[in-house]
Design an enzyme around this catalytic site. Structure first.
Site, PDB file in Angstrom:
ATOM      1  N   ARG A  80      -8.171 -21.935 -24.793  1.00 38.73           N
ATOM      2  CA  ARG A  80      -8.021 -23.097 -24.756  1.00 38.73           C
ATOM      3  C   ARG A  80      -8.865 -24.358 -26.143  1.00 38.73           C
ATOM      4  NH1 ARG A  80      -5.667 -25.943 -20.244  1.00 38.73           N
ATOM      5  NH2 ARG A  80      -5.633 -28.093 -21.027  1.00 38.73           N
ATOM      6  N   HIS A 133      -6.045 -37.309 -27.171  1.00 41.59           N
ATOM      7  CA  HIS A 133      -5.900 -37.866 -26.276  1.00 41.59           C
ATOM      8  C   HIS A 133      -7.168 -38.334 -26.775  1.00 41.59           C
ATOM      9  CE1 HIS A 133      -7.368 -34.621 -24.438  1.00 41.59           C
ATOM     10  NE2 HIS A 133      -8.740 -35.514 -23.979  1.00 41.59           N
ATOM     11  N   CYS A 143       0.496 -34.157 -25.597  1.00 48.59           N
ATOM     12  CA  CYS A 143       0.365 -33.230 -24.600  1.00 48.59           C
ATOM     13  C   CYS A 143       1.682 -32.763 -23.987  1.00 48.59           C
ATOM     14  CB  CYS A 143      -1.030 -33.276 -23.916  1.00 48.59           C
ATOM     15  SG  CYS A 143      -1.636 -31.392 -23.851  1.00 48.59           S
TER      16      CYS A 143
END
Lengths: 456, 245
Positions: free
Chosen positions: B135, B197, B101
């Site tokens: 997002r 993640h 990220c």
């Protein structure tokens, strides 16, 4: 749309959903009422004689609302409240509609609402509250909000739309920084903790807001209690912990309560609160600060908190046959660490069932399990079982903490049955579920053991 | 006189900026690397870099950097420039690195925010990231040369790879680099960038072992590592890959 007509329709829906099913009906009337008249919430809230209070933040909303309700209730205040969990705009409107008479009047004189962080802009505009309490901001359902700074901005936007008295947690850097949104800097009260008797966890990874809001550098801590809660300052002097008007010194803890000395704007008070854990010391401080701002004397506010029951799912004790279950909701790493520190760290060989779901209301991202300090339990020889949609992820997390899993079962009823059956006669077990896992657990336990009052 | 005990093989793992970039369970990746070494009888030492602090990149056998909030990333982006040359040298030299990220973005040429400001990166990947209002959040499954990887993503930056930049893999479920190209992550030598993640390594032990083996090969000349019982890891990966996006 005329006000009384909207109230009438919404009340009919409320009645219908109550007749059709239990548990339902806490959001729908508000949803419909807002569709019919987008200003209904604002118009009704303005009719509550002494105005409204909002309580927000990641952990402790429901418990703190309960504490405030007890203090104000003991003073004879009658309150309009939303149900725990129904804390979006429509849940607040539903509560207003439910309490209002068909003529649009309230017999209650004050509103007390717990409000979801993301709903703050809309609900603040609607209620124009007289006071806003912000408890803390931790990672919680990050997949919903994006980032903590985004959450803080949403709360700030809400605050900025009001002229409310602010009650802010000083020990949380991000919450303390919200003072910048206050319309009047004189209307801010900070609360905090002087020191904590609890040693911080060796592997606490829940410090989410440890950088300076101005320069992004890591904050320096002179005292750290848990997560990012403590006494901090920016190494370049941009930002530090504000002076508290309400602070708790002399704190002592046991499984069931806290005993504390507090300073409420110069008044020294002391007493016992019937809820365990350092996190409840913070909730107490917030309650004392709010009560003080409403003119309630610190001594009598604290006295009201002596006998208070835990909120829905937060450390509930249930008798199932001749066995005892403790039901303890977990929603994020900070809360989970508090459960570990308060109940499991000083014990050995306890029976524990962890139930992890990843439905929307739990937060779909379960990476937070990796930030819980399970390592601290590795030497305690507790017997751990796992359940829920993400049981295997939980077992994997325990494996990397050096803790074997005794039993793994996705289906919650089967897992509970197995867990309870294998407890020794008269034994005690700890059931630690995420939100939707708690609902399903309570539902099943209530039916199987004919528990009364467990479902509402 | 008795002979000294044979010296345990041990890796030094550098965790980049854990104080500033720490919010997505990245600690789980470090735990996984350390435990999988320990279960095989190897040692591990974890060192950390901080903004403004001293760190010797040359000491690291394996480097990890995670994701954080925007504010942490600005401070890190500036500080990372001090180590850009050393990190590029280590990358060229075959030091395995896993960047996720925020760190992944800074290992490219930079991050251009919605306001048009650019945080420069260190250019190990030929990739640039643009801020967006959308997002990209959800469960993600990627096909890579290691086989399937499962994880969770949560980012608003769109990372665009240059034509000759190799991706880590192809998105089977989820958004990946930019939600459009179908690509996920980037690879240069043994340096990996990804949005996964969750954290990524516990449920993808073959990926964790590939990083460890690359480090052990470089340091000790090992050509393979002992397999472990990964039944639980595989079960968790299967369960995660069945969840809706």
């Amino acid at each position: 749309m005329p006000l009384l007509f909207t109230i009438f329709i919404a009340k009919i829906i409320l009645l219908a959903s109550r007749i059709l099913g239990r548990g339902g009906g806490s959001a729908l009337p508000g949803l419909v009422a807002e569709k019919l008249d987008p200003s209904i919430g604002h118009r009704l809230a303005a009719r509550i004689p002494h105005g409204s209070i909002i309580i927000t933040g990641t952990n402790g909303k429901t418990t703190t609302s309960k504490m405030v309700a007890k203090v104000l209730g003991d003073r004879g205040e009658k309150l309009v409240r939303n149900r725990a969990g129904s804390n979006l705009s429509r849940g607040v409107v539903s509560a207003l509609v439910e309490h209002a008479s068909f003529g649009g009047r309230f017999k209650e004189n004050m509103g007390l609402f717990e409000v979801d962080e993301a709903a703050m802009p809309a609900v603040c505009r609607m209620l124009q509250p007289r006071a806003i309490v912000v408890l803390n901001l931790f990672r919680d359902q990050l997949d919903r909000y994006g980032e903590l700074d985004t959450t803080a901005r949403l709360i700030g936007k809400g605050i900025g739309a009001t002229n409310a008295q602010l009650i802010l947690g000083a020990d949380d850097p991000l919450v303390a920084s919200l003072a910048g949104y206050a319309a009047d800097p004189k209307k801010v009260i900070f609360f905090g903790l002087d020191r904590s008797p609890q040693k911080p966890l060796a592997s606490d990874a829940t410090a989410d807001s440890t950088t300076c809001p101005k320069c992004g550098r890591a904050l320096k801590y002179s005292r750290r209690f848990y997560g990012h809660m403590g006494h901090y300052s920016c190494p370049l002097g941009h930002f530090d912990r504000p002076q508290t008007q309400v602070n708790i010194s002399g704190l002592s803890l046991n499984d069931e309560s806290i005993t504390l000395n507090a300073n409420v704007d110069g008044q020294k008070v002391s007493g016992q609160v019937g809820l365990p854990g350092v996190y409840n010391a913070y909730n107490t401080a917030a309650t004392l600060a709010l009560s003080h701002s409403l003119g309630v004397d610190g001594e009598s506010a604290l006295h009201s908190l002596h006998q208070i029951e835990a909120a829905f799912g937060r450390v509930e004790k249930l008798e199932v046959g001749d066995k005892t279950l403790y039901l303890m909701l977990v929603k994020n790493p900070t809360g989970f660490n508090q459960v570990i520190q308060t109940f499991l760290l000083d014990k050995k060989e306890q029976e524990i069932l962890l139930i992890i779901n990843d439905n929307f209301a739990d937060g779909r991202d379960i990476s937070w399990l990796w930030d819980v300090s399970f390592e601290e339990l590795a030497s305690r020889r507790h017997a751990l079982q796992v359940a829920g949609i993400r049981a295997s992820d939980m077992a994997l997390r325990l494996k990397y903490a050096g803790i074997p899993t005794r039993h793994s079962q996705t289906k919650i009823p089967k897992a509970l049955k197995h867990f309870i059956d294998q407890l020794p006669a008269g034994g005690t077990g700890y059931v630690i579920p995420t939100y939707t896992a708690m609902l399903e657990s309570r539902h099943w336990l209530a039916r199987r053991y004919k528990l009364k009052g467990i479902w509402r | 006189m008795s002979k000294p005990a044979p010296k345990t093989k041990s890796l030094t793992i550098l965790h980049l900026y854990p104080g500033e970039l720490n919010i997505y369970g990245d600690r789980g990746n470090i735990l996984t690397l350390v435990q999988r070494l320990a279960w095989r009888g190897y040692g591990a030492k974890v060192i950390r870099s901080t903004v403004g602090g001293q760190v010797d990149i040359g000491r690291a056998d394996l480097i990890f950097g995670g994701g954080g909030q925007d504010r942490g990333q600005v401070a890190v982006g500036e500080d990372l420039q001090r180590h850009g040359v050393d990190l590029q040298r280590a990358a060229d030299d075959g030091v395995p690195m896993l960047t996720i990220c925020g760190t992944y973005q800074l290992f490219g040429s930079g991050f251009t925010t919605l306001e048009g400001q650019t945080i420069p990166g260190i250019g190990i990947f030929k990739a640039h990231t643009m801020g967006s209002t959308e997002r990209m959040i959800g469960n993600v499954v990627v096909d890579t040369s290691f086989g399937q990887l499962v994880g969770f993503e949560n980012h608003s930056g769109r990372t665009l790879l240059e034509a000759d930049q190799q991706p880590l893999g192809v998105v089977k479920k989820g958004f990946g680099n930019d939600g459009r190209s179908g690509m996920e992550g980037a690879v240069y030598n043994s340096v990996y960038g990804t949005y996964l993640h969750g954290p990524v390594l516990p449920k993808n032990p073959h990926f964790a072992d590939a990083l460890l083996l690359a480090a052990l090969r470089r340091k000790y000349g090992l050509t393979d590592i002992e397999p472990l019982d990964d039944a639980l890891e595989q079960q968790a990966a299967r369960d995660a890959s069945r969840r809706p996006q």
